[in-house]
Design an enzyme around this catalytic site. Structure first.
Site, PDB file in Angstrom:
ATOM      1  N   ASP A   1      -6.062 -22.010  52.678  1.00  0.00           N
ATOM      2  CA  ASP A   1      -4.911 -22.879  52.935  1.00  0.00           C
ATOM      3  C   ASP A   1      -5.299 -23.929  53.969  1.00  0.00           C
ATOM      4  O   ASP A   1      -5.971 -23.617  54.960  1.00  0.00           O
ATOM      5  CB  ASP A   1      -3.726 -22.049  53.422  1.00  0.00           C
ATOM      6  CG  ASP A   1      -2.422 -22.812  53.358  1.00  0.00           C
ATOM      7  OD1 ASP A   1      -1.566 -22.474  52.523  1.00  0.00           O
ATOM      8  OD2 ASP A   1      -2.263 -23.767  54.156  1.00  0.00           O
ATOM      9  N   ILE A   2      -4.862 -25.166  53.743  1.00  0.00           N
ATOM     10  CA  ILE A   2      -5.242 -26.264  54.639  1.00  0.00           C
ATOM     11  C   ILE A   2      -4.534 -26.157  55.994  1.00  0.00           C
ATOM     12  O   ILE A   2      -5.017 -26.719  56.988  1.00  0.00           O
ATOM     13  CB  ILE A   2      -4.939 -27.634  53.968  1.00  0.00           C
ATOM     14  CG1 ILE A   2      -5.783 -28.736  54.577  1.00  0.00           C
ATOM     15  CG2 ILE A   2      -3.457 -27.966  54.033  1.00  0.00           C
ATOM     16  CD1 ILE A   2      -5.755 -30.032  53.797  1.00  0.00           C
TER      17      ILE A   2
ATOM     18  N   GLY B   1      11.254 -22.022  50.419  1.00  0.00           N
ATOM     19  CA  GLY B   1      10.187 -22.673  51.167  1.00  0.00           C
ATOM     20  C   GLY B   1       9.020 -23.143  50.332  1.00  0.00           C
ATOM     21  O   GLY B   1       7.993 -23.550  50.886  1.00  0.00           O
TER      22      GLY B   1
ATOM     23  N   HIS C   1       1.719 -20.057  43.359  1.00  0.00           N
ATOM     24  CA  HIS C   1       0.602 -19.589  44.181  1.00  0.00           C
ATOM     25  C   HIS C   1       1.028 -18.403  45.018  1.00  0.00           C
ATOM     26  O   HIS C   1       2.177 -18.277  45.427  1.00  0.00           O
ATOM     27  CB  HIS C   1       0.075 -20.713  45.084  1.00  0.00           C
ATOM     28  CG  HIS C   1       1.139 -21.394  45.879  1.00  0.00           C
ATOM     29  ND1 HIS C   1       1.939 -22.384  45.360  1.00  0.00           N
ATOM     30  CD2 HIS C   1       1.539 -21.224  47.165  1.00  0.00           C
ATOM     31  CE1 HIS C   1       2.785 -22.799  46.285  1.00  0.00           C
ATOM     32  NE2 HIS C   1       2.578 -22.108  47.392  1.00  0.00           N
ATOM     33  N   LEU C   2       0.053 -17.568  45.272  1.00  0.00           N
ATOM     34  CA  LEU C   2       0.241 -16.374  46.102  1.00  0.00           C
ATOM     35  C   LEU C   2      -0.481 -16.608  47.423  1.00  0.00           C
ATOM     36  O   LEU C   2      -1.676 -16.912  47.432  1.00  0.00           O
ATOM     37  CB  LEU C   2      -0.365 -15.175  45.367  1.00  0.00           C
ATOM     38  CG  LEU C   2      -0.077 -13.772  45.884  1.00  0.00           C
ATOM     39  CD1 LEU C   2       1.425 -13.473  45.862  1.00  0.00           C
ATOM     40  CD2 LEU C   2      -0.822 -12.761  45.014  1.00  0.00           C
ATOM     41  N   HIS C   3       0.260 -16.495  48.513  1.00  0.00           N
ATOM     42  CA  HIS C   3      -0.366 -16.575  49.841  1.00  0.00           C
ATOM     43  C   HIS C   3      -0.947 -15.206  50.190  1.00  0.00           C
ATOM     44  O   HIS C   3      -0.292 -14.174  49.994  1.00  0.00           O
ATOM     45  CB  HIS C   3       0.674 -16.911  50.919  1.00  0.00           C
ATOM     46  CG  HIS C   3       1.336 -18.244  50.788  1.00  0.00           C
ATOM     47  ND1 HIS C   3       0.990 -19.331  51.571  1.00  0.00           N
ATOM     48  CD2 HIS C   3       2.336 -18.682  49.985  1.00  0.00           C
ATOM     49  CE1 HIS C   3       1.755 -20.370  51.264  1.00  0.00           C
ATOM     50  NE2 HIS C   3       2.591 -20.000  50.304  1.00  0.00           N
TER      51      HIS C   3
HETATM   52  P1  5GP Z   1       4.356 -23.157  49.729  1.00  0.00           P
HETATM   53  O1  5GP Z   1       5.082 -23.761  50.920  1.00  0.00           O
HETATM   54  O2  5GP Z   1       4.580 -23.992  48.496  1.00  0.00           O
HETATM   55  O3  5GP Z   1       4.664 -21.704  49.513  1.00  0.00           O
HETATM   56  O4  5GP Z   1       2.817 -23.189  50.082  1.00  0.00           O
HETATM   57  C1  5GP Z   1       2.034 -24.331  49.901  1.00  0.00           C
HETATM   58  C2  5GP Z   1       0.819 -24.167  50.770  1.00  0.00           C
HETATM   59  O5  5GP Z   1      -0.135 -25.130  50.347  1.00  0.00           O
HETATM   60  C3  5GP Z   1       1.074 -24.406  52.245  1.00  0.00           C
HETATM   61  O6  5GP Z   1       0.746 -23.234  52.983  1.00  0.00           O
HETATM   62  C4  5GP Z   1       0.171 -25.581  52.585  1.00  0.00           C
HETATM   63  O7  5GP Z   1      -0.441 -25.479  53.873  1.00  0.00           O
HETATM   64  C5  5GP Z   1      -0.852 -25.562  51.473  1.00  0.00           C
HETATM   65  N1  5GP Z   1      -1.400 -26.869  51.147  1.00  0.00           N
HETATM   66  C6  5GP Z   1      -0.715 -28.023  50.998  1.00  0.00           C
HETATM   67  N2  5GP Z   1      -1.551 -29.031  50.683  1.00  0.00           N
HETATM   68  C7  5GP Z   1      -2.789 -28.490  50.622  1.00  0.00           C
HETATM   69  C8  5GP Z   1      -4.083 -29.039  50.332  1.00  0.00           C
HETATM   70  O8  5GP Z   1      -4.261 -30.223  50.064  1.00  0.00           O
HETATM   71  N3  5GP Z   1      -5.135 -28.168  50.359  1.00  0.00           N
HETATM   72  C9  5GP Z   1      -4.977 -26.843  50.651  1.00  0.00           C
HETATM   73  N4  5GP Z   1      -6.084 -26.104  50.660  1.00  0.00           N
HETATM   74  N5  5GP Z   1      -3.774 -26.302  50.924  1.00  0.00           N
HETATM   75  C10 5GP Z   1      -2.714 -27.113  50.896  1.00  0.00           C
END
Ligand code: 5GP
Ligand code: ZN
Length: 136
Positions: A52-53, A115, A122-124
């Site tokens: 994650d970035i 959120g 995607h799965l964190h």
């Molecule tokens: P969500 O909020 O949709 O559950 O999670 C999206 C995740 O994607 C966030 O934790 C965010 O930091 C990550 N993310 C967003 N843009 C990028 C990117 O360009 N590269 C990577 N590796 N992660 C990203």
């Protein structure tokens, strides 16, 4: 004149890239296709995992299906095995990083209200610190 290579029954040549369900302008489809850089930690024929970035824990990786599925709410019975594979991949990656015994958390946000900010399912995987409950 017939052209054997244009026959609809011909398999694609071995060098053809695999076809995936895609959505234009999807950030994670672009990471999958190498159009946006990411630190890839795992890839197979069904899923991709990368760091994650904006890590929210010492270990924070994302597991995505190669095919574009927007949310868990939109997943279908046909995705059952894929979703199981994502979970088992997450567990393997957590174990590989040394968090199998200490514990790790997997999270999937589905929809804006939960959120979700990137609409490619995607799965964190989060590990390396303590986690509160209930989550915020
Ligand atoms: P969500 O909020 O949709 O559950 O999670 C999206 C995740 O994607 C966030 O934790 C965010 O930091 C990550 N993310 C967003 N843009 C990028 C990117 O360009 N590269 C990577 N590796 N992660 C990203
Ligand atoms: Zn996508």
């Amino acid at each position: 004149m017939s052209n054997p290579s244009s026959s609809s029954s011909s398999p694609p040549p071995p060098s053809s890239p695999p076809e995936h369900v895609s959505k234009a302008d999807c950030l994670f489809c672009k990471i999958r296709d190498g159009q946006i850089p990411a630190t890839i930690v795992y890839r197979d024929e069904r899923v991709l995992a990368f760091k994650d970035i904006g890590p929210k824990a010492p270990l924070h990786q994302l597991v995505i299906p190669l095919d574009h599925i927007e949310t868990l709410a939109e997943a279908a019975p046909a995705h059952e095995a894929l979703l199981g594979h994502m979970m088992l991949t997450a567990a393997q990656l957590a174990r590989d990083a040394g968090h199998g015994d200490k514990g790790f958390r997997v999270v999937m946000n589905s929809g804006v209200g939960a959120g979700q900010t990137v609409f490619h399912l995607h799965l964190h995987i989060l590990a390396g610190r303590s986690f509160g409950w209930p989550p915020g």
